[in-house]
Design an enzyme around this catalytic site. Sequence first.
Site, PDB file in Angstrom:
ATOM      1  CE  LYS A   8       9.284 -58.099  -6.041  1.00 15.91           C
ATOM      2  NZ  LYS A   8       9.323 -59.425  -6.716  1.00 15.91           N
ATOM      3  NE  ARG A  18       1.949 -64.999  -6.885  1.00 15.54           N
ATOM      4  CZ  ARG A  18       2.743 -64.009  -7.253  1.00 15.54           C
ATOM      5  NH1 ARG A  18       3.350 -63.271  -6.348  1.00 15.54           N
ATOM      6  NH2 ARG A  18       2.941 -63.777  -8.536  1.00 15.54           N
ATOM      7  NE  ARG A  44       5.117 -61.931 -13.466  1.00 15.48           N
ATOM      8  CZ  ARG A  44       4.475 -62.463 -12.410  1.00 15.48           C
ATOM      9  NH1 ARG A  44       3.673 -63.480 -12.585  1.00 15.48           N
ATOM     10  NH2 ARG A  44       4.649 -61.968 -11.225  1.00 15.48           N
ATOM     11  NE  ARG A  81       9.006 -55.712 -11.795  1.00 15.18           N
ATOM     12  CZ  ARG A  81       8.145 -55.965 -10.827  1.00 15.18           C
ATOM     13  NH1 ARG A  81       7.878 -55.075  -9.912  1.00 15.18           N
ATOM     14  NH2 ARG A  81       7.569 -57.138 -10.761  1.00 15.18           N
ATOM     15  NE  ARG A  83       0.203 -61.479  -9.527  1.00 12.33           N
ATOM     16  CZ  ARG A  83       1.338 -60.892  -9.188  1.00 12.33           C
ATOM     17  NH1 ARG A  83       1.534 -60.550  -7.924  1.00 12.33           N
ATOM     18  NH2 ARG A  83       2.268 -60.656 -10.073  1.00 12.33           N
TER      19      ARG A  83
END
Length: 221
Positions: free
Chosen positions: A14, A128, A172, A89, A161
């Site tokens: 996203k 990431r 998550r 969400r 992160r």
Amino acid sequence: MTVVVLLGAPGAGKGTQAPRIAAHLGVPVLASGDLLRAAVAAGTSLGREADRYMSRGQLVPDDTIVRVFLERLGRPDASAGAVLDGFPRTRVQAEALDVALAGLGRRVDLAIYIDVPIEDLVRRMAGRRICAANGHVYNLVSNPPRVADTCDLDGSELAQRADDEEATVRARMAEQVPPLLEVVEHYRRSGVLRTIDGRRPIADVGRDTIEVLEAETGPDA
Ligand code: AP5
């Protein structure tokens, strides 16, 4: 006003695709995760509350995020519309957004669901890296920076992160995918949902996304 909602599990892409869509439409990206991380970094009461949930991979409570996000959506820079990354969400959030937009005589114009299997996502998140200055997104495998640990766009340092550690990523997914699928269903029922296969390379996903956007909102949107 053009409102585009970007849907996808954590790591679906996203944040990678949102800036292209926003540039195409000439509207800002409003990313719920960025809003919350800014509050955490600033040490505000919102940030302290959000951090307790984010660090465990849990969703921040609906009433908190709805209040913060709708306030952000109401600011002048979003008067022509926005690309919503990470909100809504849950079904409660989607319904709150519908009510807020209806009050302006608007609705969600398009919901784009970037669909990627969970196993692929856990692998992606490990690679990431995010730039410290502006949150530009990289991946050590699929989208590396030209110079190691350095953002191509603003030269700032890249970091992992805090919630990308594997155990938190799995938490998550377990916590966030079921309510996400309810949101996907919400937009399917309202007729604005378009699904994109997010397993392909970033550029291909981007091309599909813009094609969907042009088909639904017109090339000059
Ligand atoms: P948030 O920041 O929104 O995180 P997220 O939804 O978990 O999404 P991510 O940012 O992790 O992934 P993404 O889909 O943007 O993928 P990206 O483009 O970075 O939220 C963080 C937390 O805040 C939540 O866990 C929750 O606690 C809280 N929160 C936020 N919103 C909330 C809400 N509405 N309600 C309640 N709580 C909320 O890409 C991932 C990686 O893959 C990158 O390295 C990228 O380079 C790479 N990549 C992207 N596309 C591809 C591709 N096609 N092929 C290969 N690699 C790719």
